[in-house]
Design a protein around this motif. Structure first.
Motif, short mmCIF file in Angstrom:
data_model
loop_
_atom_site.label_atom_id
_atom_site.label_comp_id
_atom_site.label_asym_id
_atom_site.label_seq_id
_atom_site.Cartn_x
_atom_site.Cartn_y
_atom_site.Cartn_z
N VAL A 53 0.86 -1.17 0.00
CA VAL A 53 0.00 0.00 0.00
C VAL A 53 0.91 1.23 0.00
O VAL A 53 1.73 1.40 0.91
N PRO A 54 0.81 2.09 -1.03
CA PRO A 54 1.65 3.28 -1.08
C PRO A 54 1.53 4.11 0.20
O PRO A 54 0.46 4.19 0.82
N ALA A 55 2.64 4.74 0.58
CA ALA A 55 2.72 5.49 1.83
C ALA A 55 1.61 6.52 1.99
O ALA A 55 1.10 6.72 3.10
N GLU A 56 1.22 7.17 0.90
CA GLU A 56 0.19 8.20 1.01
C GLU A 56 -1.16 7.66 1.46
O GLU A 56 -2.02 8.40 1.92
N TRP A 57 -1.37 6.36 1.35
CA TRP A 57 -2.61 5.73 1.80
C TRP A 57 -2.48 5.11 3.19
O TRP A 57 -3.48 4.82 3.84
N GLY A 58 -1.26 4.88 3.62
CA GLY A 58 -1.01 4.18 4.88
C GLY A 58 -1.71 4.78 6.08
O GLY A 58 -2.22 4.07 6.94
N GLY A 59 -1.75 6.11 6.16
CA GLY A 59 -2.38 6.78 7.28
C GLY A 59 -3.89 6.63 7.34
O GLY A 59 -4.50 6.91 8.36
N LYS A 60 -4.49 6.19 6.25
CA LYS A 60 -5.94 6.02 6.22
C LYS A 60 -6.37 4.60 6.60
O LYS A 60 -7.56 4.33 6.70
N LEU A 61 -5.39 3.72 6.79
CA LEU A 61 -5.69 2.33 7.14
C LEU A 61 -5.59 2.11 8.65
O LEU A 61 -4.85 2.82 9.34
#
Length: 106
Positions: A53-61
């Protein structure tokens, strides 16, 4: 419906949709994303649904559980972006989520 983009090197992106609450693994299986094997069916007892999962999406998981972390140790070439797709439930905030399929599963 939540849009998910599956990416793999050397192939066109596959854009699919899934219902809120459905896991990325379930969406992949329903849309014939063959690189997601899901041998255990989402029981968190294998690593055959490993994705990046690309880093820019990591905070939303949601954060990885200890069980997911332990199972990721069995994945081929895990890194800081690694997740088990069975552990990522879809929600509206994840609309457009990019999933990178590992080379080892191509």
């Amino acid at each position: 419906m939540v849009k998910v983009i599956f990416r793999k090197e050397g192939a066109e992106d596959r854009i699919v949709e899934g219902d809120t609450g459905t896991s990325i693994m379930e969406v992949a299986l329903a849309n014939d994303i063959g690189e997601i094997l899901a041998d255990c069916g989402g029981a968190l007892s294998c690593a055959t649904c490993h994705v990046y999962v690309p880093a820019e999406w990591g905070g939303k998981l949601d954060h990885k559980s200890a069980e997911e972390e332990a199972m990721l140790e069995m994945a081929i070439d895990p890194d800081e972006r690694s997740r088990l797709s069975c552990q990522i439930p879809l929600n509206a905030e994840l609309d457009g989520l990019e999933i990178i399929l590992p080379q080892s599963q191509l």
